[in-house]
Write an enzyme that holds these catalytic residues in place. Structure first.
Site, short mmCIF file in Angstrom:
data_model
loop_
_atom_site.label_atom_id
_atom_site.label_comp_id
_atom_site.label_asym_id
_atom_site.label_seq_id
_atom_site.Cartn_x
_atom_site.Cartn_y
_atom_site.Cartn_z
N ASP A 172 0.85 -1.07 -0.20
CA ASP A 172 0.01 0.07 -0.15
C ASP A 172 0.90 1.18 0.00
O ASP A 172 1.50 1.58 1.24
CB ASP A 172 -0.94 -0.03 1.22
N GLU A 204 -0.18 10.79 1.06
CA GLU A 204 -1.64 10.25 1.06
C GLU A 204 -1.90 9.80 2.33
O GLU A 204 -3.09 10.00 2.86
CB GLU A 204 -1.77 9.20 0.19
N GLU A 205 -1.12 9.25 3.20
CA GLU A 205 -1.36 8.63 4.41
C GLU A 205 -1.59 9.69 5.65
O GLU A 205 -2.05 9.28 6.60
CB GLU A 205 0.02 7.68 4.96
N ASP A 227 -5.51 2.30 -5.68
CA ASP A 227 -4.82 2.09 -4.38
C ASP A 227 -5.34 0.51 -3.83
O ASP A 227 -5.52 -0.46 -4.71
CB ASP A 227 -5.64 2.95 -3.18
N HIS A 310 -1.42 -1.92 6.37
CA HIS A 310 -0.49 -0.98 7.29
C HIS A 310 0.18 -1.71 8.33
O HIS A 310 0.51 -1.54 9.64
CB HIS A 310 -1.55 -0.13 8.22
#
Length: 345
Positions: A172, A204-205, A227, A310
């Site tokens: 990711d 983005e995170e 994504d 994650h």
């Protein structure tokens, strides 16, 4: 494709520190692009032009930043305390190996209090981040010579091949970057009627910041964000897909319905495996930031099913990444300048 994904996964750049990998990503696009550049925020943008004046612009987008940590302080014993950057699940951190990116990369471990020394109450609770520290095996003077407050810290690489699957850190969204590179490679000798912009966005995170600025600057006529979405795991099957489901196409208010239908039809025409992901609000991707840029951009979201999101053991199927690349390739090569006609409600 597997080697490309591994190469991208091995790169290290948490949100705000993407400069560590931007030149490497530019190099991967350069052989297939008319132009590759980095904007002021750090987004890498590759362009393939059709050669026609005033051509319509299509943007395909994925983000390059990864979750990670940042040095907060160094105590008198040389232990490094830290804060999280992005949505780090702190439950995975105790006993984890990390890399501290100081004056040089330094291996470290996040120490954990052994269960033998924990009270009964401590054993029932997750360790708080303020109770963790990184041990790099050096004393205070050695640590402060190499490490500064504010240095970034990344998580370890994973096993790679996992049966018929692939496991690694920051898939990711590096797997999606691999799909974008494959699209540009596939289109290398294809005559197009549109200009194509591949945007590899930063941050983005922590709030889709790169997608906001890049969309505003490029002002594409249509855009597709790529994504990951959740794959089924032993503890979760809700709103999740089996690995091997192919390209996941989002549907909902974040998505332009005509664009979603055109993508679905293209997949059917070319026998590309897909599934629909119903998103009642934001898709949780850069798609929302792109959709509301300027006076609005018709936007779609394609996703790759991913297990253990994650964490440092994110896991996917290479065939799903290939399905995304194939769908985008055929979709783009069949576009012409009459976008407005079929986009109208």
């Amino acid at each position: 494709m597997k080697e490309l994904i591994k190469k991208l996964s091995d790169m290290r750049g948490v949100s705000g520190f993407e400069y560590r990998l931007s030149d490497k990503i530019k190099e991967l696009f350069s052989a297939y692009s008319d132009e590759v550049y980095t904007d002021k925020l750090g987004n890498v943008i590759a362009v393939k032009r059709c050669g026609k004046p005033c051509a319509k612009k299509v943007m395909i987008e994925a983000h390059c930043d990864e979750i990670g940590l940042m040095v907060k302080d160094i105590d008198k014993n040389g232990f490094i305390t830290f804060v999280c950057i992005g949505g780090v699940d702190t439950r995975i951190l105790p006993a984890l190996e990390v890399i501290v990116h100081g004056k040089r990369d330094i291996l470290g471990i996040i120490g954990a209090k052994p269960p033998h020394l924990q009270s009964a109450e401590e054993g029932k609770k997750s360790v708080k981040i303020e109770d963790m520290a990184i041990d790099v095996g050096l004393d205070y003077d050695e640590v402060i010579e190499l490490v500064s407050i504010g240095d970034s810290i990344t998580l370890p690489q994973s096993v790679g091949d996992l049966g018929g699957q692939f496991s690694g850190k920051s898939l990711d969204d590096r797997a999606s970057i691999a799909a974008l590179i494959a699209v540009f490679k596939n289109l290398q000798k294809v005559k197009l009627d549109v200009d194509v912009y591949a945007t590899v966005a930063v941050q983005e995170e922590i709030g889709s910041r790169g997608a906001k600025t890049a969309s505003y600057a490029i002002e594409p006529d249509i855009a597709v964000a790529v994504d990951v979405c959740h794959a089924i795991t032993p503890d979760n099957s809700y709103n999740a897909f089996e690995l091997g489901s192919g390209c996941i196409i989002s549907v909902g208010p974040n998505i332009h319905p005509k664009l979603q239908k055109r993508l679905s039809k293209t997949a059917k025409d070319y026998n590309i495996k897909t599934a629909l992901d119903v998103a009642g609000g934001s898709t949780g991707t850069d798609g929302w930031a792109i959709q509301v840029s300027r006076n609005g951009i018709p936007t779609a979201v394609l996703s790759i099913p991913l297990k253990y999101m994650h964490t440092c053991v994110e896991t996917l199927m290479i065939s799903d990444v290939e399905a995304v690349a194939s769908l985008l390739t055929f979709f783009i090569q069949n576009l012409d300048e009459n976008l407005e006609e079929w986009l109208c409600y």
